[in-house]
Design an enzyme around this catalytic site. Structure first.
Site, mmCIF file in Angstrom:
data_model
loop_
_atom_site.group_PDB
_atom_site.id
_atom_site.type_symbol
_atom_site.label_atom_id
_atom_site.label_comp_id
_atom_site.label_asym_id
_atom_site.label_seq_id
_atom_site.Cartn_x
_atom_site.Cartn_y
_atom_site.Cartn_z
ATOM 1 N N CYS A 12 0.868 -1.186 0.000
ATOM 2 C CA CYS A 12 0.000 0.000 0.000
ATOM 3 C C CYS A 12 0.903 1.234 0.000
ATOM 4 O O CYS A 12 2.125 1.125 0.148
ATOM 5 C CB CYS A 12 -0.856 0.003 1.263
ATOM 6 S SG CYS A 12 0.176 0.060 2.744
ATOM 7 N N CYS B 53 2.429 6.017 8.944
ATOM 8 C CA CYS B 53 1.546 6.204 7.787
ATOM 9 C C CYS B 53 0.622 7.392 8.058
ATOM 10 O O CYS B 53 0.035 7.496 9.139
ATOM 11 C CB CYS B 53 0.711 4.942 7.545
ATOM 12 S SG CYS B 53 -0.488 5.181 6.210
ATOM 13 N N HIS C 77 -1.155 -4.747 19.451
ATOM 14 C CA HIS C 77 -0.657 -4.342 18.138
ATOM 15 C C HIS C 77 -0.009 -2.957 18.273
ATOM 16 O O HIS C 77 -0.517 -2.095 18.990
ATOM 17 C CB HIS C 77 -1.793 -4.311 17.115
ATOM 18 C CG HIS C 77 -1.314 -4.104 15.711
ATOM 19 N ND1 HIS C 77 -1.029 -2.851 15.205
ATOM 20 C CD2 HIS C 77 -1.042 -4.983 14.711
ATOM 21 C CE1 HIS C 77 -0.611 -2.977 13.952
ATOM 22 N NE2 HIS C 77 -0.615 -4.267 13.626
ATOM 23 N N GLU D 193 0.161 -0.393 16.349
ATOM 24 C CA GLU D 193 -0.666 0.763 15.999
ATOM 25 C C GLU D 193 -1.610 1.110 17.151
ATOM 26 O O GLU D 193 -1.817 2.287 17.476
ATOM 27 C CB GLU D 193 -1.477 0.472 14.727
ATOM 28 C CG GLU D 193 -2.327 1.657 14.314
ATOM 29 C CD GLU D 193 -3.304 1.341 13.198
ATOM 30 O OE1 GLU D 193 -2.949 0.568 12.290
ATOM 31 O OE2 GLU D 193 -4.428 1.871 13.244
ATOM 32 N N CYS E 291 -8.388 1.532 6.606
ATOM 33 C CA CYS E 291 -7.848 2.291 5.473
ATOM 34 C C CYS E 291 -8.265 1.696 4.124
ATOM 35 O O CYS E 291 -8.724 0.555 4.040
ATOM 36 C CB CYS E 291 -6.330 2.378 5.578
ATOM 37 S SG CYS E 291 -5.522 0.862 5.074
ATOM 38 N N SER F 251 1.406 -9.475 10.612
ATOM 39 C CA SER F 251 0.754 -8.486 9.747
ATOM 40 C C SER F 251 -0.756 -8.604 9.917
ATOM 41 O O SER F 251 -1.385 -9.558 9.460
ATOM 42 C CB SER F 251 1.138 -8.734 8.283
ATOM 43 O OG SER F 251 0.230 -8.086 7.426
ATOM 44 N N ASN G 227 -3.367 -6.977 8.652
ATOM 45 C CA ASN G 227 -4.265 -7.017 7.480
ATOM 46 C C ASN G 227 -4.126 -8.335 6.717
ATOM 47 O O ASN G 227 -5.089 -8.813 6.117
ATOM 48 C CB ASN G 227 -4.068 -5.791 6.593
ATOM 49 C CG ASN G 227 -2.846 -5.867 5.713
ATOM 50 O OD1 ASN G 227 -2.938 -6.311 4.582
ATOM 51 N ND2 ASN G 227 -1.686 -5.474 6.231
ATOM 52 N N SER H 289 1.788 -5.281 3.454
ATOM 53 C CA SER H 289 3.222 -5.143 3.752
ATOM 54 C C SER H 289 4.074 -6.163 2.996
ATOM 55 O O SER H 289 5.288 -6.233 3.210
ATOM 56 C CB SER H 289 3.448 -5.271 5.262
ATOM 57 O OG SER H 289 2.730 -6.363 5.779
#
Ligand code: SF4
Length: 333
Positions: A27, A111, A139, A141, A209, A237, A239, A281
């Site tokens: 991405c 990001c 996580h 984030e 996102c 990861s 996602n 990623s």
């Protein structure tokens, strides 16, 4: 372990189909984060320290480590005066403050879409809301977003967690989400929040996102025709793991693989059609290598199934652009 030979395939009705989900792989946020480390290595010289994995992919991290990036868990592992890059997943204000205190040369790889969620957390908490953050505990984030307003923010992972919430004022409550969640599962949790708190303040825009949403939609579009899904991505990861879950929820067996080397021949037994995708990623070349490897198990035909074309691009931070306008950091083009 049964090996599916090329001859058996031809006898059984020709080539195995590989449906390539599009969009897949990198991405804009991941491309920017990797470029930041590459540019930092070029302009500052090795070593460049990177707090946490720049993106959650073993191949990317291994490659950058080989070129002089040093990955650390915390800033106390970074020598005074060194250059440190913050990962795409973002950091909490406490980490920024520590870096400032130690006068580290910081280049922020967060990001811009994660930074946007951080800004909302500050705004919502600033107006007196209890901020419900939908996400996965632990996580990176989530740690960063929680750190923006730790006194006012509460993490929920499930509908059950929503039932157990006890905000100070049920009229002053808003929500945010991690950017890489399952669209369907998040809708259930948000639905439960709306039901319990009719005055819930909604964010003006989705936090999941575009890249996460597109990769889930693209896989959804082909999973019904597939006997097996292969998702290229690393186990940390978020996602990528969501893509595996999406497939399994629809009844199609799925495996998360770091590279072609992880493919097990027994997964392919009796499989005519494979849905192939990659998390945000995972580099594109790993997908190409998987297709090549599948060809070693018998003839394959490859079909690209692109549901939309992504054009999002993020600028590099001002610390690497050589200009002095940090307000332009992360703008899209
Ligand atoms: Fe940004 Fe989304 Fe990519 Fe995460 S997955 S780096 S939020 S664009």
């Amino acid at each position: 372990m049964a090996y599916v030979s090329s001859d058996e395939h031809v006898e059984n009705g020709g080539a195995r189909r590989v449906l390539l989900a599009g969009p897949r792989s990198f991405c804009a946020g991941v491309e920017r984060a990797i470029e930041i480390v590459e540019e930092a290595l070029e302009s500052r010289g090795a070593p460049v320290y990177v707090r946490k994995e720049i993106v959650h992919n073993v191949s990317v991290v291994g490659d950058l480590a080989g070129r002089g990036a040093v990955f650390v868990d915390e800033l106390d592992q970074v020598p005074d005066g060194a250059t440190v890059v913050f990962s795409a997943h973002g950091v909490s204000p406490a980490v920024r403050e520590e870096a400032d205190r130690r006068a580290l040369d910081v280049i922020d790889g967060t990001c811009p879409l994660v930074a946007k969620v951080h800004a909302k957390a500050r705004r919502f908490a600033g107006r007196g809301d209890t901020v419900v953050l939908v996400g996965h505990a632990g996580h990176e984030e989530v740690e960063g977003t929680l750190g923006e307003a730790p006194e006012s923010t509460v993490l929920v992972e499930t509908v059950e967690d929503v039932r157990n919430l006890s905000p100070a004022d049920a009229r002053q409550i808003s929500y945010l989400t991690q950017t890489t969640l399952s669209v369907d599962e998040t809708a259930e949790v948000v639905g439960a929040l709306r039901e319990r708190f009719p005055l819930l303040h909604e964010p003006a825009s989705e936090d999941i996102c575009y890249a996460t949403t597109n990769r889930q939609k693209a896989l959804n579009a082909i999973i019904g025709e597939s006997d097996l899904a292969l998702v290229v991505g690393s186990t940390n990861s978020s996602n990528s793991v969501r893509l595996v879950e999406l497939s399994r929820r629809q009844g199609t067996p799925a495996h998360l693989i770091d590279s072609a080397a992880d493919i097990r021949p027994e997964w392919l037994e009796g499989v005519r059609t494979i849905a192939l995708t990659a998390g945000a990623s995972a580099p594109h070349h790993l997908v190409t290598e998987v297709v090549t490897a599948l060809g070693e198990f018998g003839p394959v035909s490859v079909e690209e199934r692109e549901i939309t074309r992504e054009t999002v691009r993020f600028e590099l931070p001002s610390a690497l652009r050589g200009d002095t306008d940090p307000s332009a950091d992360g703008s899209t083009s």
